[in-house]
Scaffold this active site. Sequence first.
Site, PDB file in Angstrom:
ATOM      1  N   TYR A   2     -15.638  14.646 -18.352  1.00 20.11           N
ATOM      2  CA  TYR A   2     -16.164  13.284 -18.203  1.00 20.11           C
ATOM      3  C   TYR A   2     -17.368  13.157 -17.424  1.00 20.11           C
ATOM      4  CZ  TYR A   2     -16.171   8.311 -16.826  1.00 20.11           C
ATOM      5  OH  TYR A   2     -16.396   7.114 -16.431  1.00 20.11           O
ATOM      6  N   ARG A  49       0.740  -1.280  -0.093  1.00 18.87           N
ATOM      7  CA  ARG A  49       0.059   0.230  -0.073  1.00 18.87           C
ATOM      8  C   ARG A  49       1.038   1.314   0.103  1.00 18.87           C
ATOM      9  NH1 ARG A  49      -3.207   1.716   4.340  1.00 18.87           N
ATOM     10  NH2 ARG A  49      -3.089  -0.454   5.376  1.00 18.87           N
ATOM     11  N   LYS A  77      -7.360   4.001 -20.581  1.00 16.79           N
ATOM     12  CA  LYS A  77      -7.631   4.450 -22.005  1.00 16.79           C
ATOM     13  C   LYS A  77      -6.485   4.152 -23.026  1.00 16.79           C
ATOM     14  CE  LYS A  77     -11.729   5.471 -20.499  1.00 16.79           C
ATOM     15  NZ  LYS A  77     -11.679   5.661 -19.073  1.00 16.79           N
ATOM     16  N   ASP A 110      -7.035  17.220 -17.397  1.00 16.15           N
ATOM     17  CA  ASP A 110      -7.589  15.817 -17.900  1.00 16.15           C
ATOM     18  C   ASP A 110      -6.830  15.496 -19.290  1.00 16.15           C
ATOM     19  OD1 ASP A 110      -8.386  13.301 -18.671  1.00 16.15           O
ATOM     20  OD2 ASP A 110     -10.095  13.357 -17.492  1.00 16.15           O
TER      21      ASP A 110
END
Length: 391
Positions: A122, A68, A212, A187
């Site tokens: 988005y 983590r 993507k 973005d």
Amino acid sequence: MDTRRTTRALATEAVHAGRDDLAGLGLHAPPIDLSTTYPSYDSRAEAARIDAFATTGAEPEGPPVYGRLGNPTVARFETALARLEGTESAVAFASGMAALSAVLLVRGSMGLRHVVAVRPLYGCSDHLLTAGLLGSEVTWTDPAGVADALRPDTGLVLVETPANPTLAEIDLRAVAHACGSVPLLVDNTFATPVLQRPAEHGARLVLHSATKYLGGHGDVLAGVVACDEEFAGRLRQVRFATGGVLHPLAGYLLLRGLSTLPVRVRAASAGAAELVGRLAADPRVARVHYPSIGGAMVSFEVHGDPHEVIAGVRLVTPAVSLGSVDSLIQHPASISHRIVDADDRRDAGVSDRLLRLSVGLEDVEDLWADLDAALGERVGTPVPAEAPARG
């Protein structure tokens, strides 16, 4: 004297960044470290390293501590993406939304919960801000209104360019100037560092849904923020506390995806540009949207029923997401932006007749044959579509 270039082209960085140490390790392919924990026989030293991380968020020196806090395979991808975006650091997360959430949590923890944002974004990013799920408050504005929308508690300005799904573009340098000392988050999912590097225009934070184009094959879910090391440290602390970590196998796939990113983006962009010309000349298409910087994303509005086009494709896959080697098409008003209020959606240019096409690597003639059939019969007097809307 070694005269080899120290500044490498993006295509070279895509292949070699994050892998510079492999030859010295006697390896050619990057290793995958699947460990969740790591042995340490010096608990005092381990305590000191954990204290240091808690103070600065800097990656612990020496062997890893716990999955983590960080992972060597994921770190290779982070190093490579930072090099491609031209930033000091990058921090990877389990998804693009986890990455955006971490940014909002970092700023919110400093009492800076107000966000200035430009639509369209988005759909899930829009919803996260509008619903205030992380305690944030948003002011929506156009690019020219950013400076006037800032408040003493503004922690972030958020834009997406080219925007999802209209492909509208923003002058990043002008917006960055308007932000003053407030961090600008861009973005960059649609453009990728192949087409633009927002940090060069004044953005402090660059967000990717790595699901993507960075992954590029539709088989990995991830997000990443490229930024300076100070902000990266805070992001790592949030990632450690909230657990939005990226799996090492995903980190491996993303690093592999980056090596072909420039080739994939440029090849798909060439196909997209050809389809834009054909769609713009087609009487069944009302309007075509395509950014001035190019790219593999195309949006177009049809005179007929967009749902019939979705139902009619056979080669193109009707599905959410984008940036894969195969072409995908979807109806934003029904899917990716359904969660956005209908009036806000339309005000942002997301009409009910808009379709979003992610062009893949198939032969353009095969793609056009599929789209031509899905658009239906040509009836009536041909009416050319509006010229592709750019920027």
